[in-house]
Enzyme design. Sequence first.
Site, PDB file in Angstrom:
ATOM      1  N   SER A  49       4.944  70.931  44.064  1.00  0.00           N
ATOM      2  CA  SER A  49       5.925  70.510  43.074  1.00  0.00           C
ATOM      3  C   SER A  49       6.277  71.624  42.088  1.00  0.00           C
ATOM      4  O   SER A  49       6.744  72.671  42.492  1.00  0.00           O
ATOM      5  CB  SER A  49       5.397  69.272  42.357  1.00  0.00           C
ATOM      6  N   HIS A  50       5.968  71.412  40.829  1.00  0.00           N
ATOM      7  CA  HIS A  50       6.339  72.353  39.764  1.00  0.00           C
ATOM      8  C   HIS A  50       5.234  73.372  39.506  1.00  0.00           C
ATOM      9  O   HIS A  50       5.354  74.181  38.593  1.00  0.00           O
ATOM     10  CB  HIS A  50       6.603  71.562  38.487  1.00  0.00           C
ATOM     11  N   ASP A  90      12.792  71.551  39.371  1.00  0.00           N
ATOM     12  CA  ASP A  90      11.510  72.202  39.670  1.00  0.00           C
ATOM     13  C   ASP A  90      11.453  72.690  41.126  1.00  0.00           C
ATOM     14  O   ASP A  90      12.444  72.590  41.867  1.00  0.00           O
ATOM     15  CB  ASP A  90      10.339  71.263  39.345  1.00  0.00           C
ATOM     16  N   ASP A 138      10.308  71.688  43.995  1.00  0.00           N
ATOM     17  CA  ASP A 138      10.685  70.831  45.127  1.00  0.00           C
ATOM     18  C   ASP A 138      11.847  69.906  44.802  1.00  0.00           C
ATOM     19  O   ASP A 138      12.176  69.025  45.595  1.00  0.00           O
ATOM     20  CB  ASP A 138       9.475  70.027  45.632  1.00  0.00           C
ATOM     21  N   ASP A 191      12.460  67.509  42.481  1.00  0.00           N
ATOM     22  CA  ASP A 191      12.443  66.131  41.964  1.00  0.00           C
ATOM     23  C   ASP A 191      12.484  66.068  40.439  1.00  0.00           C
ATOM     24  O   ASP A 191      12.936  65.091  39.871  1.00  0.00           O
ATOM     25  CB  ASP A 191      11.264  65.311  42.553  1.00  0.00           C
ATOM     26  N   ARG A 192      12.026  67.121  39.753  1.00  0.00           N
ATOM     27  CA  ARG A 192      12.088  67.094  38.282  1.00  0.00           C
ATOM     28  C   ARG A 192      13.390  67.690  37.767  1.00  0.00           C
ATOM     29  O   ARG A 192      13.986  68.535  38.428  1.00  0.00           O
ATOM     30  CB  ARG A 192      10.956  67.931  37.692  1.00  0.00           C
ATOM     31  N   THR A 214       1.238  56.292  35.626  1.00  0.00           N
ATOM     32  CA  THR A 214       1.880  57.571  35.917  1.00  0.00           C
ATOM     33  C   THR A 214       1.848  57.859  37.416  1.00  0.00           C
ATOM     34  O   THR A 214       0.817  57.717  38.057  1.00  0.00           O
ATOM     35  CB  THR A 214       1.153  58.687  35.144  1.00  0.00           C
ATOM     36  N   GLU A 240      10.019  58.984  34.184  1.00  0.00           N
ATOM     37  CA  GLU A 240       8.773  59.350  33.536  1.00  0.00           C
ATOM     38  C   GLU A 240       9.067  60.420  32.492  1.00  0.00           C
ATOM     39  O   GLU A 240      10.013  61.192  32.629  1.00  0.00           O
ATOM     40  CB  GLU A 240       7.803  59.950  34.558  1.00  0.00           C
ATOM     41  N   GLU A 241       8.170  60.504  31.517  1.00  0.00           N
ATOM     42  CA  GLU A 241       8.326  61.506  30.462  1.00  0.00           C
ATOM     43  C   GLU A 241       8.254  62.932  31.003  1.00  0.00           C
ATOM     44  O   GLU A 241       8.709  63.857  30.358  1.00  0.00           O
ATOM     45  CB  GLU A 241       7.279  61.303  29.368  1.00  0.00           C
ATOM     46  N   LYS A 257      11.705  60.779  42.606  1.00  0.00           N
ATOM     47  CA  LYS A 257      12.596  61.172  41.526  1.00  0.00           C
ATOM     48  C   LYS A 257      13.541  62.244  42.052  1.00  0.00           C
ATOM     49  O   LYS A 257      13.265  62.862  43.079  1.00  0.00           O
ATOM     50  CB  LYS A 257      11.809  61.635  40.316  1.00  0.00           C
TER      51      LYS A 257
HETATM   52  C1  G1P Z   1       2.219  64.801  36.489  1.00  0.00           C
HETATM   53  C2  G1P Z   1       3.091  63.963  35.581  1.00  0.00           C
HETATM   54  C3  G1P Z   1       3.523  62.701  36.301  1.00  0.00           C
HETATM   55  C4  G1P Z   1       4.218  63.061  37.607  1.00  0.00           C
HETATM   56  C5  G1P Z   1       3.344  63.979  38.428  1.00  0.00           C
HETATM   57  C6  G1P Z   1       4.077  64.498  39.649  1.00  0.00           C
HETATM   58  O1  G1P Z   1       1.062  64.078  36.834  1.00  0.00           O
HETATM   59  O2  G1P Z   1       2.440  63.647  34.383  1.00  0.00           O
HETATM   60  O3  G1P Z   1       4.379  61.968  35.467  1.00  0.00           O
HETATM   61  O4  G1P Z   1       4.507  61.911  38.346  1.00  0.00           O
HETATM   62  O5  G1P Z   1       2.940  65.117  37.643  1.00  0.00           O
HETATM   63  O6  G1P Z   1       5.251  65.192  39.295  1.00  0.00           O
HETATM   64  P1  G1P Z   1      -0.345  64.227  36.077  1.00  0.00           P
HETATM   65  O7  G1P Z   1      -0.724  65.681  36.171  1.00  0.00           O
HETATM   66  O8  G1P Z   1      -0.096  63.853  34.648  1.00  0.00           O
HETATM   67  O9  G1P Z   1      -1.261  63.290  36.780  1.00  0.00           O
HETATM   68 ZN    ZN Z   2       8.318  68.261  41.820  1.00  0.00          ZN
END
Ligand code: G1P
Ligand code: ZN
Length: 539
Positions: free
Chosen positions: A112-113, A276, A278, A280-281, A343, A362-363, A375
Amino acid sequence: MIETIQTVPYTDQKMGTAGLRRKTQTAMQPHYLENFIQSIFNTIPNLAEKSFLIGGDGRYFNKTAIQKIIKIAAGNHVKKLYIGQNGLVSTPAGSHIILKNKLDGGFILTASHNPGGQKEDFGIKYATKTGGQCQPSESQAIYEQTLAIGEYKISDHPDIDLSHIGRTQCEETQIEIIDPITDYLNLMQQIFDFPKLKSLLTSNFRFVFDGMNGVTGPYAKKLFEEILGAPAGTVIRATPLEDFGGVHPDPNLTYAKSLVDLMYGNDAPDFAAANDGDGDRNMILGQNFFVCPSDSLAILTDNYKLIPAYRNGIFGVAKSAATSMAVKRVADALNIGYYEVPTGWKYFIHLMDSNRITICGEESFGTGASHIREKDGIWATLFWLSIIAETRKSVKEIALEHWKKYGRSYYLRNDFENLPQDVADKLMTDLQNKLPSLIGQTFGSFTVSDAYPFVYNDPVDNSSTQNGLIIHFRDGSRIVYRLSGTGTNGATLRSYIERYVTMDLLENPEDMLKDLCRISRQISEITLRTGKERPDIVT
Ligand code: G1P
Ligand code: ZN
């Protein structure tokens, strides 16, 4: 030829908030990936009738991992694999490909990010036929397989050429190399008013899209520049790179700093969005203006009627418990369904499948809707562009009008990173135990009205999940604490701080939340227990 390879379990293959995420070097250990993929296949009956998607965000080790997954799938007599050309598929497009082609699941190779490269992170999001990541009971079943595994099956077939669209075969397994972009962009066209967006993007409106060297660059170039007519160069950092060019591909104020500087500089463009690694963000910026993701969710929901696909109504909206209460006020005003979940995007899936919600967020810079089960950064960008195209207002005007109507939840997330796991676990357990004693206590000008662990009861499968601890104050402020489930370096404690006001709408969140941030550290004893006086990251 299919070989059976003897192996022994790795004991650290439990999936977190979003799949399995590890240091690349960990994932590259002998048999590590093989064990994990075989463990997934061990939980799926009748593989000879099943089809899966494989793709990823292009990070280091993706191509090698894809070849391994192909050969393990062939070793397990999987019927068919759909693979993104050159191994690329964004997480949202992957969800769409699974749903559109009625596949049985998919492997999206991404952390992901998180940064990529030999010394950084690698990951696998395993999706089921829902188009979204597997449910907690399914990941538990897979985890149990990873602890019991003794062998895996793998073909010794030569590597498959992923660069050309078309069909081929590995053992008995059919392989189709697909264009990962076109179908997804067609879906976007069904949701949004493309002619209206085109008239905005071909006017003197100035827009920048930052792909952060992740997978969305090629999607965004085709969409914004080729189809919607934005000037060449609108999409920056548009080529997926194995190490994201050294960028930490997380669209927030810290890691997308160059874009933030541009938007806060002289002669800033009108609008900017970043995605990000991949895809989704998303982060949304206006001229000299940052949209807090919790507000973004509320503003999008409040404007759903501007979008052709939602014009006739939406079912409802959901947010993670840690996300601010802003969208709840909108849901109440619009009289639509409202849900709070733990979450992790997987918790929205049942709500979407059962027509309880249409939009969710989500935040953590995630917004999306029921067109897919992940997302979707490009969707969020198109939604914001649509609001601007319809209203011809600036991002700041749109946000300010929203706050005038509903009040504002000032919001910050504080992350304390790289904590010893045992220290973090003990902090959370002790905090949970003392929650009842906090009720009625006053900290500065804030009095605790309620304090409890957040427990979610899924209305579809009746499963129950506890995630985080919530403290409410009498004035509507809240603090939420939880441990991250995606980190790869020790434990991360997140505290989410919000304060609701109906006046002073354009203050600095740091100033407005200073006292509550201090109170959050005091209540959790974070400094005492970890020596950290302040968070490592504030978003
Ligand atoms: C984090 C974010 C959560 C998101 C996830 C994947 O997870 O807080 O909202 O869904 O990345 O992008 P966390 O590291 O808090 O478990
Ligand atoms: Zn991502």
